[in-house]
Design a protein around this motif. Sequence first.
Motif, PDB file in Angstrom:
ATOM      1  N   ARG A  89      -0.786  11.986  -3.143  1.00  0.00           N
ATOM      2  CA  ARG A  89      -0.324  10.708  -2.556  1.00  0.00           C
ATOM      3  C   ARG A  89       1.188  10.697  -2.330  1.00  0.00           C
ATOM      4  O   ARG A  89       1.723   9.736  -1.790  1.00  0.00           O
ATOM      5  N   LYS A 121       0.848  -1.201   0.000  1.00  0.00           N
ATOM      6  CA  LYS A 121       0.000   0.000   0.000  1.00  0.00           C
ATOM      7  C   LYS A 121       0.882   1.249   0.000  1.00  0.00           C
ATOM      8  O   LYS A 121       0.662   2.178  -0.744  1.00  0.00           O
ATOM      9  N   ARG A 122       1.905   1.189   0.845  1.00  0.00           N
ATOM     10  CA  ARG A 122       2.814   2.334   0.947  1.00  0.00           C
ATOM     11  C   ARG A 122       4.167   1.961   0.345  1.00  0.00           C
ATOM     12  O   ARG A 122       4.768   0.935   0.715  1.00  0.00           O
ATOM     13  N   ALA A 146       2.331   6.763  -7.684  1.00  0.00           N
ATOM     14  CA  ALA A 146       1.235   7.560  -7.117  1.00  0.00           C
ATOM     15  C   ALA A 146       0.029   7.516  -8.049  1.00  0.00           C
ATOM     16  O   ALA A 146      -1.120   7.411  -7.597  1.00  0.00           O
ATOM     17  N   LYS A 147       0.287   7.556  -9.344  1.00  0.00           N
ATOM     18  CA  LYS A 147      -0.819   7.483 -10.315  1.00  0.00           C
ATOM     19  C   LYS A 147      -1.563   6.161 -10.201  1.00  0.00           C
ATOM     20  O   LYS A 147      -2.758   6.076 -10.431  1.00  0.00           O
ATOM     21  N   GLY A 201      -2.062   4.583  -7.531  1.00  0.00           N
ATOM     22  CA  GLY A 201      -2.814   4.515  -6.272  1.00  0.00           C
ATOM     23  C   GLY A 201      -1.992   4.207  -5.039  1.00  0.00           C
ATOM     24  O   GLY A 201      -2.538   4.098  -3.938  1.00  0.00           O
ATOM     25  N   TYR A 202      -0.671   4.048  -5.174  1.00  0.00           N
ATOM     26  CA  TYR A 202       0.160   3.789  -3.993  1.00  0.00           C
ATOM     27  C   TYR A 202       0.403   5.088  -3.231  1.00  0.00           C
ATOM     28  O   TYR A 202       0.499   6.164  -3.826  1.00  0.00           O
ATOM     29  N   ASP A 203       0.475   4.983  -1.908  1.00  0.00           N
ATOM     30  CA  ASP A 203       0.959   6.106  -1.098  1.00  0.00           C
ATOM     31  C   ASP A 203       2.471   6.067  -1.195  1.00  0.00           C
ATOM     32  O   ASP A 203       3.091   5.036  -0.920  1.00  0.00           O
ATOM     33  N   LYS A 241       4.548  11.995  -0.599  1.00  0.00           N
ATOM     34  CA  LYS A 241       5.097  12.744   0.538  1.00  0.00           C
ATOM     35  C   LYS A 241       6.616  12.789   0.367  1.00  0.00           C
ATOM     36  O   LYS A 241       7.260  11.747   0.221  1.00  0.00           O
ATOM     37  N   CYS A 277       6.708   1.411   5.072  1.00  0.00           N
ATOM     38  CA  CYS A 277       6.510   1.015   3.669  1.00  0.00           C
ATOM     39  C   CYS A 277       6.611  -0.510   3.517  1.00  0.00           C
ATOM     40  O   CYS A 277       7.432  -1.154   4.161  1.00  0.00           O
ATOM     41  N   LYS A 295      -4.880  14.141  -7.457  1.00  0.00           N
ATOM     42  CA  LYS A 295      -4.934  12.984  -6.538  1.00  0.00           C
ATOM     43  C   LYS A 295      -3.563  12.329  -6.425  1.00  0.00           C
ATOM     44  O   LYS A 295      -3.095  11.983  -5.339  1.00  0.00           O
ATOM     45  N   ALA A 296      -2.913  12.149  -7.572  1.00  0.00           N
ATOM     46  CA  ALA A 296      -1.589  11.498  -7.583  1.00  0.00           C
ATOM     47  C   ALA A 296      -0.589  12.339  -6.788  1.00  0.00           C
ATOM     48  O   ALA A 296       0.144  11.810  -5.933  1.00  0.00           O
TER      49      ALA A 296
END
Length: 285
Positions: free
Chosen positions: A70, A4-5, A23-24, A26-28, A72, A83, A66-67
């Motif tokens: 996500r 997920k991360r 990020a695109k 959907g991953y953080d 940081k 992670c 949105k991307a």
Amino acid sequence: MHIKRLGIVGCGLMGSGIAEISAKAGYDVVVVEVTEEFLKKGISRIEASTQKAVDKGKSTAEERAKALGRIKGSTNMDDLKGCQMVIEAVVEKMDEKKRVFGILDTICPPETILASNTSSLSITEIACSTKNPERVLGLHFFSPVPVMRLLEVIRSIMVRDDVVEAGVAFGAAVGKETVVCKDAPGFIVNQLYLPYSLVAIRQWERGLASKEDIDKAMTLGLNYPMGPFTLMDFVGLDIHYNACMAIYEETKDPAYFPPPVLKKMIQAGHLGRKTGKGFYDYPSK
Ligand code: 3HC
């Protein structure tokens, strides 16, 4: 293994591209750089590239926002703790890779997958700088990462099968076609590409043809999107040279030994597009 991360070490050309596509998808994403200045530069690159994708109709402004939300950025490796997978994309030097993997090994729990985006260095040697080498694999992306469709998944002799499977699944999730390759210098693509590019330099040096005509021959004769000189300038002559030398040092195969002119150009600061001068001139830089 559910990811997920995702952590990324290095927000240069490759790291920022990997952060963008992840990020695109959907991953953080947590991306770590050594200084705020490098981080800012990397994030700006992602902002520009995602904007280009919107301009080209590849994504919407909403998807872009949105991307970006996500991702940081950080200058603290401790932020990679949570992670499930971390991809290293730092400079192509074994000592630096080992230093980074040594830190990751202490920060990340043993179930975290650790990957290197190296193009030419031994995954097995990098893995040996950790206490759990069976969780280390190679994930070799191509530049520009958001556009190039391939991901080479590299298996060392120690890596677990489920780690390789997770690498392949991650590639599919970020929209790449994958190929699985043994840990051998240059893997599949660079074993073919690097000697070819050096032959082009030797052809030019001995006056076989101009670099413009060698590029033209390869784009029109083989439908390559860029000829070898344009591509070396695009990738960066320093990166190209380091990749060749890393493989030469490992194999002693003269096909990878860069002609001296390449070293001279690097010494002169002619690194290709990024410095405004390489085999060709790029006056806007
Ligand atoms: N995000 C998403 N899509 C993008 C994008 C972005 N930021 N920027 C461009 N695109 C899309 C475009 O919409 C276009 O898609 P389409 O074909 O569906 O219309 C496609 O990507 C091509 O983009 P452009 O039209 O802007 O650019 P060009 O047609 O001039 O192609 C290029 C540029 C993709 C760089 C092409 O010249 C190319 O493929 N060159 C070769 C690159 C290469 O060989 N890379 C590998 C280097 S070696 C390496 O990385 C290994 C390392 O270990 C050394």
